[in-house]
Scaffold this motif. Structure first.
Motif, PDB file in Angstrom:
ATOM      1  N   LEU A  35       0.767  -1.213  -0.014  1.00 29.50           N
ATOM      2  CA  LEU A  35       0.166   0.023  -0.105  1.00 29.50           C
ATOM      3  C   LEU A  35       0.875   1.299   0.127  1.00 29.50           C
ATOM      4  CD1 LEU A  35      -2.787  -1.171   2.417  1.00 29.50           C
ATOM      5  CD2 LEU A  35      -2.839  -0.959  -0.137  1.00 29.50           C
ATOM      6  N   SER A  36       2.030   1.395   0.668  1.00 27.20           N
ATOM      7  CA  SER A  36       2.878   2.089   0.503  1.00 27.20           C
ATOM      8  C   SER A  36       3.395   2.678  -0.619  1.00 27.20           C
ATOM      9  CB  SER A  36       3.955   1.902   1.688  1.00 27.20           C
ATOM     10  OG  SER A  36       3.631   1.967   3.046  1.00 27.20           O
ATOM     11  N   PHE A  37       3.802   1.323  -1.321  1.00 27.47           N
ATOM     12  CA  PHE A  37       4.450   1.725  -2.681  1.00 27.47           C
ATOM     13  C   PHE A  37       3.325   2.128  -3.720  1.00 27.47           C
ATOM     14  CE2 PHE A  37       4.910  -0.406  -7.095  1.00 27.47           C
ATOM     15  CZ  PHE A  37       6.078   0.236  -7.337  1.00 27.47           C
ATOM     16  N   LEU A  38       2.130   1.521  -3.615  1.00 32.61           N
ATOM     17  CA  LEU A  38       1.025   1.862  -4.652  1.00 32.61           C
ATOM     18  C   LEU A  38       0.454   3.316  -4.263  1.00 32.61           C
ATOM     19  CD1 LEU A  38      -0.824  -1.403  -4.753  1.00 32.61           C
ATOM     20  CD2 LEU A  38       0.770  -0.678  -6.241  1.00 32.61           C
ATOM     21  N   ARG A  39       0.596   3.778  -3.092  1.00 31.59           N
ATOM     22  CA  ARG A  39       0.085   5.117  -2.784  1.00 31.59           C
ATOM     23  C   ARG A  39      -1.763   5.003  -3.050  1.00 31.59           C
ATOM     24  NH1 ARG A  39       3.749   7.731  -6.632  1.00 31.59           N
ATOM     25  NH2 ARG A  39       5.650   7.485  -5.803  1.00 31.59           N
ATOM     26  N   ASN A  40      -2.099   4.007  -2.944  1.00 31.18           N
ATOM     27  CA  ASN A  40      -3.578   3.785  -3.072  1.00 31.18           C
ATOM     28  C   ASN A  40      -4.145   2.946  -2.235  1.00 31.18           C
ATOM     29  OD1 ASN A  40      -5.826   2.868  -4.537  1.00 31.18           O
ATOM     30  ND2 ASN A  40      -5.101   2.423  -6.200  1.00 31.18           N
ATOM     31  N   LYS A  41      -5.414   3.388  -1.399  1.00 31.24           N
ATOM     32  CA  LYS A  41      -6.031   2.726  -0.434  1.00 31.24           C
ATOM     33  C   LYS A  41      -7.214   1.973  -0.918  1.00 31.24           C
ATOM     34  CE  LYS A  41      -4.956   5.987   3.088  1.00 31.24           C
ATOM     35  NZ  LYS A  41      -5.480   7.093   4.243  1.00 31.24           N
ATOM     36  N   PHE A  42      -7.494   1.915  -2.277  1.00 33.67           N
ATOM     37  CA  PHE A  42      -8.570   1.297  -3.003  1.00 33.67           C
ATOM     38  C   PHE A  42      -9.967   1.722  -2.264  1.00 33.67           C
ATOM     39  CE2 PHE A  42      -4.483  -1.074  -3.557  1.00 33.67           C
ATOM     40  CZ  PHE A  42      -4.739  -1.257  -4.978  1.00 33.67           C
ATOM     41  N   LEU A  43     -10.135   2.942  -2.059  1.00 33.56           N
ATOM     42  CA  LEU A  43     -11.468   3.351  -1.428  1.00 33.56           C
ATOM     43  C   LEU A  43     -12.789   3.178  -2.362  1.00 33.56           C
ATOM     44  CD1 LEU A  43      -9.883   6.661  -0.121  1.00 33.56           C
ATOM     45  CD2 LEU A  43      -9.866   4.429   1.142  1.00 33.56           C
ATOM     46  N   THR A  44     -13.937   2.817  -2.023  1.00 38.81           N
ATOM     47  CA  THR A  44     -15.147   3.038  -2.419  1.00 38.81           C
ATOM     48  C   THR A  44     -15.663   4.181  -2.112  1.00 38.81           C
ATOM     49  OG1 THR A  44     -16.286   2.042  -0.882  1.00 38.81           O
ATOM     50  CG2 THR A  44     -15.217   0.511  -2.343  1.00 38.81           C
ATOM     51  N   GLU A  45     -16.865   4.411  -2.732  1.00 41.06           N
ATOM     52  CA  GLU A  45     -17.436   5.801  -2.368  1.00 41.06           C
ATOM     53  C   GLU A  45     -18.451   5.501  -1.352  1.00 41.06           C
ATOM     54  OE1 GLU A  45     -19.697   7.131  -5.943  1.00 41.06           O
ATOM     55  OE2 GLU A  45     -18.043   6.917  -7.258  1.00 41.06           O
ATOM     56  N   ILE A  46     -18.174   4.354  -0.744  1.00 39.93           N
ATOM     57  CA  ILE A  46     -18.983   4.130   0.583  1.00 39.93           C
ATOM     58  C   ILE A  46     -18.238   4.683   1.838  1.00 39.93           C
ATOM     59  CG2 ILE A  46     -19.707   2.512   2.485  1.00 39.93           C
ATOM     60  CD1 ILE A  46     -20.435   0.719   0.044  1.00 39.93           C
ATOM     61  N   GLU A  47     -18.715   5.910   2.573  1.00 42.56           N
ATOM     62  CA  GLU A  47     -17.781   6.472   3.628  1.00 42.56           C
ATOM     63  C   GLU A  47     -18.646   7.359   4.336  1.00 42.56           C
ATOM     64  OE1 GLU A  47     -16.695  11.126   1.918  1.00 42.56           O
ATOM     65  OE2 GLU A  47     -15.750   9.479   1.035  1.00 42.56           O
ATOM     66  N   ILE A  48     -18.158   7.649   5.348  1.00 44.59           N
ATOM     67  CA  ILE A  48     -18.811   8.299   6.443  1.00 44.59           C
ATOM     68  C   ILE A  48     -17.655   9.422   7.043  1.00 44.59           C
ATOM     69  CG2 ILE A  48     -18.552   6.737   8.631  1.00 44.59           C
ATOM     70  CD1 ILE A  48     -21.226   7.685   9.460  1.00 44.59           C
ATOM     71  N   GLN A  49     -17.944  10.487   7.319  1.00 45.54           N
ATOM     72  CA  GLN A  49     -17.213  11.472   7.840  1.00 45.54           C
ATOM     73  C   GLN A  49     -17.822  12.373   8.899  1.00 45.54           C
ATOM     74  OE1 GLN A  49     -14.688  13.811   4.702  1.00 45.54           O
ATOM     75  NE2 GLN A  49     -13.950  14.805   6.421  1.00 45.54           N
ATOM     76  N   GLU A  50     -17.534  12.106  10.135  1.00 42.70           N
ATOM     77  CA  GLU A  50     -18.428  12.590  11.344  1.00 42.70           C
ATOM     78  C   GLU A  50     -17.496  13.002  12.470  1.00 42.70           C
ATOM     79  OE1 GLU A  50     -21.442  13.857  11.182  1.00 42.70           O
ATOM     80  OE2 GLU A  50     -21.957  12.846   9.033  1.00 42.70           O
ATOM     81  N   ASN A  51     -17.982  13.926  13.161  1.00 39.40           N
ATOM     82  CA  ASN A  51     -17.484  14.041  14.559  1.00 39.40           C
ATOM     83  C   ASN A  51     -18.036  13.427  15.793  1.00 39.40           C
ATOM     84  OD1 ASN A  51     -19.551  15.464  14.868  1.00 39.40           O
ATOM     85  ND2 ASN A  51     -18.657  17.480  15.471  1.00 39.40           N
ATOM     86  N   THR A  52     -18.894  12.282  15.430  1.00 39.47           N
ATOM     87  CA  THR A  52     -19.633  11.444  16.383  1.00 39.47           C
ATOM     88  C   THR A  52     -19.138  10.132  16.511  1.00 39.47           C
ATOM     89  OG1 THR A  52     -21.181  10.845  14.647  1.00 39.47           O
ATOM     90  CG2 THR A  52     -21.652  12.807  15.886  1.00 39.47           C
ATOM     91  N   ILE A  53     -17.745   9.818  15.779  1.00 41.75           N
ATOM     92  CA  ILE A  53     -17.316   8.471  15.869  1.00 41.75           C
ATOM     93  C   ILE A  53     -16.389   8.565  16.898  1.00 41.75           C
ATOM     94  CG2 ILE A  53     -15.777   7.067  14.522  1.00 41.75           C
ATOM     95  CD1 ILE A  53     -17.101   8.325  12.160  1.00 41.75           C
ATOM     96  N   SER A  54     -16.189   7.231  17.853  1.00 40.60           N
ATOM     97  CA  SER A  54     -15.407   6.856  18.695  1.00 40.60           C
ATOM     98  C   SER A  54     -14.943   5.564  18.716  1.00 40.60           C
ATOM     99  CB  SER A  54     -16.013   7.147  20.173  1.00 40.60           C
ATOM    100  OG  SER A  54     -17.058   6.527  20.345  1.00 40.60           O
ATOM    101  N   PHE A  55     -13.953   5.231  19.526  1.00 37.15           N
ATOM    102  CA  PHE A  55     -13.098   3.717  19.287  1.00 37.15           C
ATOM    103  C   PHE A  55     -13.236   3.206  20.657  1.00 37.15           C
ATOM    104  CE2 PHE A  55     -12.125   6.420  16.161  1.00 37.15           C
ATOM    105  CZ  PHE A  55     -11.865   5.614  14.754  1.00 37.15           C
ATOM    106  N   THR A  56     -13.544   1.834  20.841  1.00 34.11           N
ATOM    107  CA  THR A  56     -13.228   1.271  22.138  1.00 34.11           C
ATOM    108  C   THR A  56     -13.272  -0.320  21.821  1.00 34.11           C
ATOM    109  OG1 THR A  56     -13.710   0.805  24.470  1.00 34.11           O
ATOM    110  CG2 THR A  56     -15.756   1.072  22.772  1.00 34.11           C
ATOM    111  N   GLY A  57     -12.282  -0.755  22.484  1.00 33.89           N
ATOM    112  CA  GLY A  57     -11.998  -2.436  22.297  1.00 33.89           C
ATOM    113  C   GLY A  57     -12.061  -2.747  20.752  1.00 33.89           C
TER     114      GLY A  57
END
Length: 184
Positions: A35-57
């Protein structure tokens, strides 16, 4: 994840479990190299961008409950703009407010805007990754040829044919996925 342990072992025709731990470690290392060599994350159009996201476990939580509406399904995602959890993860379950992943996450509260994208890796990357793992496991690095009668060893000196330490015969197929710019 580009390929699983089972897929790599099948492609390399490995039937025993002797090297499973090493192959698991190499999968993560080589995926990062690819992935570093390709510089490509293979992203789809499915996404969310919010300030309501948290992480645990093993959970990515959205207090806005937007994961199902955004179209997320079981599979791979990439997290961006997180303070502690920028990475690729494998989603094992999806509900409106929770993405359950197989990896352990750092605890992080919802404060800054975080972006999560669904990722789809091309199937052909599995074989390239398997070949890279096979090369790493079996290669006498630097040895270009050996002769046993009147013993001789020839060390490779043309590193221009190597990408990240792998011969270009293995990595050349990656070039069709390489981006000129970096989407990281």
């Amino acid at each position: 994840m580009i390929a699983t342990l089972t897929e790599i072992k099948e492609l390399l025709k490995i039937t025993n479990t002797t090297n499973d731990t090493m192959i698991d470690a190499l999968i993560l290392i080589i995926q990062d190299d690819i992935l570093s060599f390709l510089r490509n994350k293979f992203l789809t159009e499915i996404e969310i961008q919010e300030n309501t996201i948290s992480f645990t476990g093993n959970s990515i939580l959205d207090s806005g409950s937007g994961f199902v509406n955004a179209g997320f399904v079981v599979g791979d995602i990439v997290v961006q703009d997180s303070k502690l959890n920028n990475n690729f993860y494998t989603v094992t379950n999806v509900t409106a407010g929770t993405l359950t992943v197989s990896e352990l996450l750092y605890i992080e509260t919802a404060e800054n805007t975080i972006k999560i994208n669904q990722v789809i890796f091309p199937s052909s990357l599995k074989l390239i990754m398997a070949n890279m793992i096979g090369f790493t496991m079996n290669n006498k690095h630097g040895v270009k040829s050996e002769t046993f009668s009147r013993y001789s060893v020839n060390y490779g000196s043309d590193i221009s044919s190597l990408i990240n330490g792998y011969p270009d015969t293995i990595t050349r197929p990656l070039l069709k996925y390489r981006k000129v710019y970096n989407d990281y």
